[in-house]
Design a protein around this motif. Structure first.
Motif, PDB file in Angstrom:
ATOM      1  N   PHE A  41       0.806  -1.453   0.138  1.00  4.94           N
ATOM      2  CA  PHE A  41       0.074   0.127  -0.020  1.00  4.94           C
ATOM      3  C   PHE A  41       0.830   1.210   0.127  1.00  4.94           C
ATOM      4  CE2 PHE A  41      -2.554  -3.267   2.006  1.00  4.94           C
ATOM      5  CZ  PHE A  41      -3.885  -3.156   1.112  1.00  4.94           C
ATOM      6  N   THR A  42       0.193   2.159  -0.695  1.00  5.56           N
ATOM      7  CA  THR A  42       0.772   3.683  -0.350  1.00  5.56           C
ATOM      8  C   THR A  42      -0.481   4.629  -0.161  1.00  5.56           C
ATOM      9  OG1 THR A  42       0.663   4.123  -2.808  1.00  5.56           O
ATOM     10  CG2 THR A  42       2.397   3.293  -2.144  1.00  5.56           C
ATOM     11  N   ALA A  43      -0.087   5.841   0.483  1.00  7.39           N
ATOM     12  CA  ALA A  43      -1.094   6.619   0.639  1.00  7.39           C
ATOM     13  C   ALA A  43      -1.954   7.215  -0.528  1.00  7.39           C
ATOM     14  CB  ALA A  43      -0.549   7.989   1.433  1.00  7.39           C
ATOM     15  N   GLY A  44      -3.140   7.166  -0.442  1.00 10.87           N
ATOM     16  CA  GLY A  44      -4.052   7.265  -1.712  1.00 10.87           C
ATOM     17  C   GLY A  44      -4.676   6.212  -2.297  1.00 10.87           C
ATOM     18  N   ASP A  45      -3.969   4.772  -1.973  1.00  9.90           N
ATOM     19  CA  ASP A  45      -4.662   3.821  -2.299  1.00  9.90           C
ATOM     20  C   ASP A  45      -6.075   3.282  -1.652  1.00  9.90           C
ATOM     21  OD1 ASP A  45      -2.575   3.036  -4.096  1.00  9.90           O
ATOM     22  OD2 ASP A  45      -1.466   1.816  -2.710  1.00  9.90           O
ATOM     23  N   PHE A  46      -6.663   2.292  -2.047  1.00  8.43           N
ATOM     24  CA  PHE A  46      -7.733   1.977  -1.344  1.00  8.43           C
ATOM     25  C   PHE A  46      -7.629   0.589  -0.884  1.00  8.43           C
ATOM     26  CE2 PHE A  46      -9.151   5.475  -3.540  1.00  8.43           C
ATOM     27  CZ  PHE A  46     -10.302   6.224  -2.775  1.00  8.43           C
ATOM     28  N   ALA A  47      -8.240   0.282   0.431  1.00  7.37           N
ATOM     29  CA  ALA A  47      -8.166  -0.953   1.135  1.00  7.37           C
ATOM     30  C   ALA A  47      -9.620  -1.507   1.398  1.00  7.37           C
ATOM     31  CB  ALA A  47      -7.446  -1.042   2.467  1.00  7.37           C
ATOM     32  N   LEU A  57      -4.658   6.576   4.222  1.00  8.20           N
ATOM     33  CA  LEU A  57      -4.182   7.924   4.572  1.00  8.20           C
ATOM     34  C   LEU A  57      -2.566   7.661   4.819  1.00  8.20           C
ATOM     35  CD1 LEU A  57      -6.990   9.206   6.714  1.00  8.20           C
ATOM     36  CD2 LEU A  57      -6.607   9.673   4.379  1.00  8.20           C
ATOM     37  N   ARG A  58      -2.388   6.663   5.555  1.00  3.75           N
ATOM     38  CA  ARG A  58      -0.960   6.474   5.917  1.00  3.75           C
ATOM     39  C   ARG A  58      -0.795   4.964   6.022  1.00  3.75           C
ATOM     40  NH1 ARG A  58      -1.113   9.634   9.629  1.00  3.75           N
ATOM     41  NH2 ARG A  58      -1.763   8.431  11.332  1.00  3.75           N
ATOM     42  N   VAL A  59       0.648   4.617   5.553  1.00  8.60           N
ATOM     43  CA  VAL A  59       0.869   3.106   5.841  1.00  8.60           C
ATOM     44  C   VAL A  59       1.773   2.999   7.014  1.00  8.60           C
ATOM     45  CG1 VAL A  59       2.003   1.322   4.552  1.00  8.60           C
ATOM     46  CG2 VAL A  59       0.542   2.936   3.285  1.00  8.60           C
ATOM     47  N   ASN A  60       1.489   2.414   8.034  1.00 11.90           N
ATOM     48  CA  ASN A  60       2.101   1.924   9.262  1.00 11.90           C
ATOM     49  C   ASN A  60       2.637   0.564   9.354  1.00 11.90           C
ATOM     50  OD1 ASN A  60       1.440   4.489  10.358  1.00 11.90           O
ATOM     51  ND2 ASN A  60      -0.720   3.873  10.516  1.00 11.90           N
ATOM     52  N   THR A  61       3.578   0.065  10.133  1.00 13.20           N
ATOM     53  CA  THR A  61       4.061  -1.218  10.181  1.00 13.20           C
ATOM     54  C   THR A  61       2.968  -2.191  10.457  1.00 13.20           C
ATOM     55  OG1 THR A  61       6.063  -0.148  11.237  1.00 13.20           O
ATOM     56  CG2 THR A  61       5.917  -2.500  11.562  1.00 13.20           C
ATOM     57  N   LYS A  62       2.122  -1.842  11.432  1.00 14.48           N
ATOM     58  CA  LYS A  62       1.058  -2.974  11.812  1.00 14.48           C
ATOM     59  C   LYS A  62      -0.217  -2.737  11.322  1.00 14.48           C
ATOM     60  CE  LYS A  62       3.638  -4.292  15.839  1.00 14.48           C
ATOM     61  NZ  LYS A  62       3.645  -4.519  17.435  1.00 14.48           N
ATOM     62  N   VAL A  66      -6.849   5.045   7.819  1.00 13.43           N
ATOM     63  CA  VAL A  66      -7.754   5.100   6.769  1.00 13.43           C
ATOM     64  C   VAL A  66      -8.760   6.253   7.129  1.00 13.43           C
ATOM     65  CG1 VAL A  66      -7.570   2.705   6.042  1.00 13.43           C
ATOM     66  CG2 VAL A  66      -9.348   3.329   7.782  1.00 13.43           C
ATOM     67  N   SER A  67      -9.459   6.565   5.948  1.00 13.34           N
ATOM     68  CA  SER A  67     -10.718   7.352   6.204  1.00 13.34           C
ATOM     69  C   SER A  67     -11.861   6.711   6.908  1.00 13.34           C
ATOM     70  CB  SER A  67     -11.274   7.885   4.957  1.00 13.34           C
ATOM     71  OG  SER A  67     -10.176   8.625   4.608  1.00 13.34           O
ATOM     72  N   ARG A  86      -7.914   3.078  12.338  1.00 13.44           N
ATOM     73  CA  ARG A  86      -6.733   2.227  12.036  1.00 13.44           C
ATOM     74  C   ARG A  86      -7.061   0.615  11.772  1.00 13.44           C
ATOM     75  NH1 ARG A  86      -2.501   4.525  12.094  1.00 13.44           N
ATOM     76  NH2 ARG A  86      -1.729   6.022  13.709  1.00 13.44           N
ATOM     77  N   VAL A  87      -6.714   0.106  10.606  1.00  8.87           N
ATOM     78  CA  VAL A  87      -7.031  -1.324  10.216  1.00  8.87           C
ATOM     79  C   VAL A  87      -5.954  -2.053  10.279  1.00  8.87           C
ATOM     80  CG1 VAL A  87      -8.128  -2.450   8.323  1.00  8.87           C
ATOM     81  CG2 VAL A  87      -8.991  -0.061   8.665  1.00  8.87           C
ATOM     82  N   PRO A  88      -5.773  -3.166  10.949  1.00  6.14           N
ATOM     83  CA  PRO A  88      -4.771  -4.159  10.972  1.00  6.14           C
ATOM     84  C   PRO A  88      -4.832  -5.003   9.610  1.00  6.14           C
ATOM     85  CG  PRO A  88      -6.414  -4.883  12.568  1.00  6.14           C
ATOM     86  CD  PRO A  88      -6.832  -3.729  11.990  1.00  6.14           C
ATOM     87  N   TYR A  89      -3.505  -5.128   9.154  1.00  6.63           N
ATOM     88  CA  TYR A  89      -3.407  -5.875   7.811  1.00  6.63           C
ATOM     89  C   TYR A  89      -4.466  -7.114   7.832  1.00  6.63           C
ATOM     90  CZ  TYR A  89       0.117  -2.415   6.674  1.00  6.63           C
ATOM     91  OH  TYR A  89       0.627  -1.352   6.390  1.00  6.63           O
ATOM     92  N   ASP A  90      -4.603  -7.880   8.791  1.00  2.00           N
ATOM     93  CA  ASP A  90      -5.120  -8.904   8.806  1.00  2.00           C
ATOM     94  C   ASP A  90      -7.010  -8.818   8.183  1.00  2.00           C
ATOM     95  OD1 ASP A  90      -5.548  -8.260  11.277  1.00  2.00           O
ATOM     96  OD2 ASP A  90      -5.388 -10.100  12.057  1.00  2.00           O
TER      97      ASP A  90
END
Length: 110
Positions: A41-47, A57-62, A66-67, A86-90
């Protein structure tokens, strides 16, 4: 000496557990399951999270920042966000670029 032996035992247990989970992750990826990571991911992508697309909005380690919108919109961008979350990757089930989201929301022709 007992404390050192206990630490050594724990170290070996944790090393075994890490090895096991690394194997589980590798097997899941080999079976076509996607394990999402910060590099995806990069900022601006959608999950894709819980059936909705949310802007990253921001990519963090864990987790991803997101909006968040209180309305049940299928696509949440910063334009209608009421806060951030915040949304965890899982919890992520997909990724889309802004262009892909634009195509997804474009009116159907014909």
């Amino acid at each position: 000496m007992d404390a050192l032996a206990e630490l050594d035992r724990r170290h070996h247990d944790l090393t075994d557990q890490i090895g096991y989970w690394q194997h589980v992750i590798a097997a899941a990826e080999d079976g076509s399951a996607k394990i999402w990571r910060p590099a995806d991911f990069t900022a601006g992508d959608f999950a894709r999270v819980g059936g909705r697309w949310v802007e990253v909005l921001r990519v963090n380690t864990k987790s991803l920042a997101v909006s968040v919108c209180v309305e049940r919109r299928p696509i949440v961008t910063t334009d209608h966000a009421t806060s951030t979350g915040r949304v965890p990757y899982d919890n992520v089930t997909g990724r889309a670029t802004p262009d892909e989201i634009t195509r997804l929301t474009a009116p159907k022709k014909g």
